[in-house]
Design an enzyme around this catalytic site. Structure first.
Site, PDB file in Angstrom:
ATOM      1  N   ALA A   1      30.924 -14.782  47.755  1.00 43.84           N
ATOM      2  CA  ALA A   1      31.840 -15.643  47.023  1.00 43.84           C
ATOM      3  C   ALA A   1      32.802 -16.249  48.033  1.00 43.84           C
ATOM      4  CB  ALA A   1      32.610 -14.818  46.004  1.00 43.84           C
TER       5      ALA A   1
ATOM      6  N   GLY B   1      28.290 -11.894  46.868  1.00 49.16           N
ATOM      7  CA  GLY B   1      27.828 -12.827  45.840  1.00 49.16           C
ATOM      8  C   GLY B   1      26.542 -13.535  46.216  1.00 49.16           C
TER       9      GLY B   1
ATOM     10  N   GLU C   1      23.892 -11.104  45.277  1.00 44.20           N
ATOM     11  CA  GLU C   1      23.905 -11.062  43.803  1.00 44.20           C
ATOM     12  C   GLU C   1      23.197 -12.291  43.220  1.00 44.20           C
ATOM     13  OE1 GLU C   1      27.810  -8.755  42.381  1.00 44.20           O
ATOM     14  OE2 GLU C   1      28.235 -10.358  43.841  1.00 44.20           O
TER      15      GLU C   1
HETATM   16  N1  T1G Z   1      34.388 -16.960  52.001  1.00 43.12           N
HETATM   17  C1  T1G Z   1      35.097 -17.896  52.680  1.00 43.12           C
HETATM   18  N2  T1G Z   1      35.036 -18.088  54.034  1.00 43.12           N
HETATM   19  C2  T1G Z   1      34.196 -17.301  54.696  1.00 43.12           C
HETATM   20  C3  T1G Z   1      33.414 -16.293  54.062  1.00 43.12           C
HETATM   21  C4  T1G Z   1      33.531 -16.153  52.640  1.00 43.12           C
HETATM   22  N3  T1G Z   1      32.825 -15.243  51.959  1.00 43.12           N
HETATM   23  N4  T1G Z   1      32.686 -15.673  55.008  1.00 43.12           N
HETATM   24  C5  T1G Z   1      32.990 -16.266  56.178  1.00 43.12           C
HETATM   25  N5  T1G Z   1      33.891 -17.235  56.009  1.00 43.12           N
HETATM   26  C6  T1G Z   1      34.455 -18.116  57.048  1.00 43.12           C
HETATM   27  C7  T1G Z   1      35.261 -17.357  58.099  1.00 43.12           C
HETATM   28  O1  T1G Z   1      36.578 -17.150  57.699  1.00 43.12           O
HETATM   29  C8  T1G Z   1      35.158 -18.288  59.302  1.00 43.12           C
HETATM   30  O2  T1G Z   1      36.082 -19.319  59.119  1.00 43.12           O
HETATM   31  C9  T1G Z   1      33.758 -18.877  59.157  1.00 43.12           C
HETATM   32  O3  T1G Z   1      33.384 -18.691  57.774  1.00 43.12           O
HETATM   33  C10 T1G Z   1      32.737 -18.199  60.022  1.00 43.12           C
HETATM   34  O4  T1G Z   1      32.804 -16.805  59.787  1.00 43.12           O
HETATM   35  C11 T1G Z   1      31.611 -11.609  43.310  1.00 43.12           C
HETATM   36  C12 T1G Z   1      33.621 -11.385  45.071  1.00 43.12           C
HETATM   37  C13 T1G Z   1      28.981 -14.074  57.122  1.00 43.12           C
HETATM   38  C14 T1G Z   1      28.660 -12.173  58.639  1.00 43.12           C
HETATM   39  O5  T1G Z   1      32.430 -10.105  52.629  1.00 43.12           O
HETATM   40  O6  T1G Z   1      31.056 -10.968  56.990  1.00 43.12           O
HETATM   41  O7  T1G Z   1      31.064 -11.997  47.212  1.00 43.12           O
HETATM   42  O8  T1G Z   1      37.607 -18.835  61.024  1.00 43.12           O
HETATM   43  O9  T1G Z   1      33.695 -16.180  62.044  1.00 43.12           O
HETATM   44  O10 T1G Z   1      30.969 -13.827  62.923  1.00 43.12           O
HETATM   45  O11 T1G Z   1      30.685  -9.853  44.398  1.00 43.12           O
HETATM   46  O12 T1G Z   1      31.734 -14.120  58.100  1.00 43.12           O
HETATM   47  O13 T1G Z   1      35.805 -20.522  61.256  1.00 43.12           O
HETATM   48  O14 T1G Z   1      37.748 -20.958  59.729  1.00 43.12           O
HETATM   49  O15 T1G Z   1      32.994 -14.413  60.401  1.00 43.12           O
HETATM   50  O16 T1G Z   1      29.045 -15.371  62.334  1.00 43.12           O
HETATM   51  C15 T1G Z   1      31.510 -10.868  50.196  1.00 43.12           C
HETATM   52  C16 T1G Z   1      32.186 -12.102  54.690  1.00 43.12           C
HETATM   53  C17 T1G Z   1      32.581 -11.722  49.641  1.00 43.12           C
HETATM   54  C18 T1G Z   1      31.071 -11.575  53.882  1.00 43.12           C
HETATM   55  C19 T1G Z   1      29.380 -14.405  59.524  1.00 43.12           C
HETATM   56  N6  T1G Z   1      31.065 -11.399  51.461  1.00 43.12           N
HETATM   57  N7  T1G Z   1      31.743 -12.813  55.869  1.00 43.12           N
HETATM   58  O17 T1G Z   1      30.012 -13.829  60.618  1.00 43.12           O
HETATM   59  O18 T1G Z   1      31.280 -15.882  61.499  1.00 43.12           O
HETATM   60  S1  T1G Z   1      33.222 -11.067  48.145  1.00 43.12           S
HETATM   61  C20 T1G Z   1      31.593 -10.959  52.600  1.00 43.12           C
HETATM   62  C21 T1G Z   1      31.238 -12.167  56.950  1.00 43.12           C
HETATM   63  C22 T1G Z   1      32.031 -11.405  46.962  1.00 43.12           C
HETATM   64  C23 T1G Z   1      31.224 -11.074  44.641  1.00 43.12           C
HETATM   65  C24 T1G Z   1      32.352 -10.887  45.591  1.00 43.12           C
HETATM   66  C25 T1G Z   1      30.960 -12.997  58.158  1.00 43.12           C
HETATM   67  C26 T1G Z   1      29.483 -13.413  58.305  1.00 43.12           C
HETATM   68  P1  T1G Z   1      36.852 -19.922  60.349  1.00 43.12           P
HETATM   69  P2  T1G Z   1      32.771 -15.749  60.986  1.00 43.12           P
HETATM   70  P3  T1G Z   1      30.291 -14.726  61.950  1.00 43.12           P
END
Ligand code: T1G
Length: 694
Positions: free
Chosen positions: A64, A103, A106
């Site tokens: 998400a 998400g 999911e």
């Molecule tokens: N939402 C918004 N921005 C995100 C994002 C996300 N989910 N994931 C990454 N970014 C942005 C990050 O801030 C950065 O921005 C850029 O993308 C590159 O990321 C209902 C509610 C995917 C493994 O927890 O673990 O789903 O700094 O530097 O090292 O159940 O990002 O460039 O401006 O980290 O290659 C669950 C979170 C959400 C995964 C990539 N998902 N992301 O790593 O790049 S909750 C997560 C990561 C959810 C539902 C619920 C990693 C990555 P900027 P990066 P990376």
């Protein structure tokens, strides 16, 4: 809704849905609405017998859109979109590349089949953000992979490689190729009947009460402070019942977690670790680092060498004596073997890393390396001698770094004719494990040299934080200040064990006295002696008790005795400690009093926040979030609290000023209101505002 993030393509009797929302295809409202619109468009066209859903760019949906959290929810919500996918008449196969997380997974589990490319990974890391999979993940994952696998996935937050996901039942097939091509072939196979489809919600979960019970007990023990892990277990337990009821149960639990301070702290930490890469030197081109020299084979030098070797870089280790060299090589070998044991690297990688290590007593052998990291004894004279020598030996353009924990990097740089090539690279022990790297920027350090420090950190999978030059930079300067509070609390009546327990209750993995014993009390002793000459006369000395321990040769775990006694894995009371405390209190003319755990935490945290505010005020840290990330990744600060200054905002500047003014009644020299905090109390601003540049 801005530019289209989701497009549809019709190919003969199938349709393809492509999601394109860089950088990580986060499923923001435009993506969610785009998916719904795409399904309606395909239905209206009426030609598709199967649908392939895939993403453009480097990854499938990575979750998400976290930036939408805490704002008014935008419809359609992700749970609804996953249900719409599942209820869709025409079967949908999701094609996963990169990382399908939260998400994202999911969404894929809402589809009727899942195909992954070999390098893909899947995961449900929501618990790392203090929430839980809130779009059906806790109900669909157990139906596909069973309760035990679902609990592992949801509580570890780990990224599972495609082949393991296949074995777990989370994906149905692994195919090579570009996502669009794989999606097209897979959709065709659905039509041909060679790729089976099913609605996940119609599957049932085999109960496993034992796994639920054992896991619930384990998370309550391992994460006593956190609420979301337990709610994750409750949701998975509910997956053995009716699907719709399970979804409703999950939603309710999700809405309990999302607004929690814990989730806010963990989300702040997530974005903070990315925000600290935003430095003034961001556009400078780092120098190429293809070889590293490390001076000093002690704990830090060996750890730094190990960290460099684990990235594949060749390392030349320098020590003054063969004996020292042998000790260094043995430590490095042990570190690498430990990494194999922890599954961080294979035996082949370990052997290759060791083959990349050269050991020498000749500093001249560093003439051609791209980067030198000095990690010798924390004495300015020794460091100056080494940098003078490096200046004469190293090639033009080599980056010269010191791993000093406190000392003046400008003074070290000034011993060379190339101060622009000198910076501090402050690693934390054990250097091959600890995430934090303070990149200390001297007055003359060139932008590309700073950028080189950050590039090295990325290569070493560390979190780099930019720090200015002062005694102790960001972390140790603040540590030096709040540890005085710990010593004053003991002098004034609290027991070291109570202080530790109170702070462990706050969330620290270990209290300051146990940390002192672990690191070695002699380090603090030498720092106090080093600073004695410059200690202001009006400063209350809190080191008397710790001095006595070190002067007795009790320096903590390494001498099996410090604040506590260590027998095997047991931590026992030090029978001699109370007498020393009583004597030093008497000498200081102190009448001891009782402290509540809450007061201990308030004083300790207020001291930490005060000095942290001064570090921001002085520009040693670029932003408050930089201080937070330093403490989260280098000082064991409880992650769910988001860091000292994120935590400070939960108290508010006005209350903090009041506290400091009250404590100043006892000690006006130590308790001074930082100008920044006073200004924030007056204008009602917060550290979060400062992070936003307000
Ligand atoms: N939402 C918004 N921005 C995100 C994002 C996300 N989910 N994931 C990454 N970014 C942005 C990050 O801030 C950065 O921005 C850029 O993308 C590159 O990321 C209902 C509610 C995917 C493994 O927890 O673990 O789903 O700094 O530097 O090292 O159940 O990002 O460039 O401006 O980290 O290659 C669950 C979170 C959400 C995964 C990539 N998902 N992301 O790593 O790049 S909750 C997560 C990561 C959810 C539902 C619920 C990693 C990555 P900027 P990066 P990376």
């Amino acid at each position: 809704m801005g530019e289209k993030k989701v497009t549809v393509e019709f190919v003969e009797d199938v349709a393809l849905i492509c999601i394109d929302n860089p950088p990580v295809n986060a499923s923001g409202v435009a993506v969610r609405q785009g998916i719904v619109d795409a399904l309606e468009e395909i239905k209206a066209a009426g030609s598709a017998k199967a649908i392939g859903l895939y993403c453009a760019g480097r990854t499938f949906i990575a979750g998400a859109d976290i930036t939408e959290f805490g704002k008014p929810p935008l419809q359609p919500g992700l749970p609804e979109v996953c249900n719409i996918l599942e209820d869709n008449e025409t079967p949908i196969v999701a094609v996963i590349h990169g990382t399908a997380l939260g998400g994202g997974l999911e969404t894929a589990m809402g589809c009727h089949a899942r195909v992954a490319v070999p390098t893909a990974k899947v995961g449900l890391p929501e618990v790392l953000l203090g929430i839980l999979p809130g779009a059906g993940g806790t109900q669909r994952a157990p139906r596909l992979a069973g309760i035990a696998n679902a609990l592992d996935l949801i509580l570890s937050g780990r990224h599972v490689p495609a082949k393991d996901a296949l074995a777990m039942g989370l994906v149905d097939r692994i195919d090579e190729g570009e996502p669009r091509d794989v999606a097209l072939a897979a959709a065709k196979d659905v039509v041909a009947g060679t790729l089976a489809t099913r609605r996940t919600g119609e599957l049932s979960t085999t109960p496993d009460d034992a796994a639920i019970e054992v896991t619930m007990a384990a998370v309550q023990k391992k994460h006593p402070h956190l609420i979301s892990p337990q709610k994750c277990v409750e949701c998975v337990a509910a997956s053995t019942g009716d699907f719709q009821e399970g979804l409703a149960f999950e939603r309710a639990r999700f809405m309990e977690c999302l607004p929690s301070p814990q989730s806010k702290g963990l989300i702040h930490a997530f974005f903070g670790e990315r925000a600290v890469a935003n430095i003034p030197e961001k556009k400078a081109r780092p120098r190429d680092i293809a070889s590293v020299g490390v001076i000093g084979g002690g704990t830090m030098g060996s750890g730094i060498s190990t960290s460099a070797l684990m990235t594949g870089l060749p390392v030349t280790l320098i020590e003054v004596s063969q004996e020292g060299l042998d000790r260094g090589v043995a430590t490095i070998t042990g570190n690498l073997d430990g990494a194999v044991k922890r599954g961080k690297m294979s035996q082949e990688m370990r052997d290759a890393a060791l083959a990349n290590l050269t050991a020498s007593t000749e500093t001249e052998s560093l003439a051609d390396v791209d980067l030198v990291i000095e990690a010798v004894f924390e004495k300015m004279e020794i460091k100056k001698e080494i940098f003078t020598k490096l200046d004469a030996i190293c090639k033009e353009g080599a980056v010269l770094a010191s791993n000093t924990s406190y000392l003046d990097v400008d003074e070290i740089a000034a011993t060379t004719k190339r101060p622009q090539d000198v910076l501090g690279l402050h690693f934390f022990s054990p250097a091959h494990i600890m995430k934090l790297l303070e990149v200390v920027v001297g007055e003359k350090t060139a932008p590309e040299v700073v950028a080189t420090g950050f590039a090295l950190a990325k290569k070493m999978r560390k979190v780099a934080v930019r720090a200015g030059v002062c005694d102790g930079f960001i972390g140790n300067r603040i540590l030096g200040h709040y540890l005085k509070t710990a010593s004053y609390l003991v002098l004034d009546g609290a027991h070291p064990d109570q202080v530790d327990k109170a702070l462990e209750g706050f969330g620290f993995a270990m209290g300051p006295h146990r940390v002192g014993d672990l690191a070695g009390l002699d380090i603090g002793y030498m720092t106090r002696k080093r600073l004695a000459a410059t200690r202001p006369a009006e400063e209350r000395y809190g080191g008397a008790i710790a001095d006595r321990l070190s002067e007795n040769g009790w320096n903590g775990r390494k001498t099996a005795k410090g604040y506590f006694v260590y027998e095997g894995r047991e931590t026992l009371e030090n029978p001699d400690l109370n007498a020393i405390i009583d004597e030093e209190r008497a000498k200081a003319g102190v009448t001891p009093r009782d402290f509540s755990d809450a007061e201990i935490v308030d004083r300790y945290m207020t001291a930490m926040i005060s000095e942290a505010a001064r570090v921001v005020e002085d520009g040693i840290a670029l932003r408050p979030v930089d201080v937070d990330v330093v403490f989260l990744s280098g000082y064991g600060f409880p992650r769910f609290r988001g860091g000292p200054l994120h935590y400070a905002d939960t108290i508010g500047a006005e209350e903090l000023v009041k506290r400091i003014e009250a404590y100043a009644q006892e000690d006006a020299h130590y308790w001074q209101v930082p100008a920044l905090l006073r200004k924030m109390a007056e204008d009602g601003s917060s550290f979060a505002d400062l992070n936003k540049g307000k």
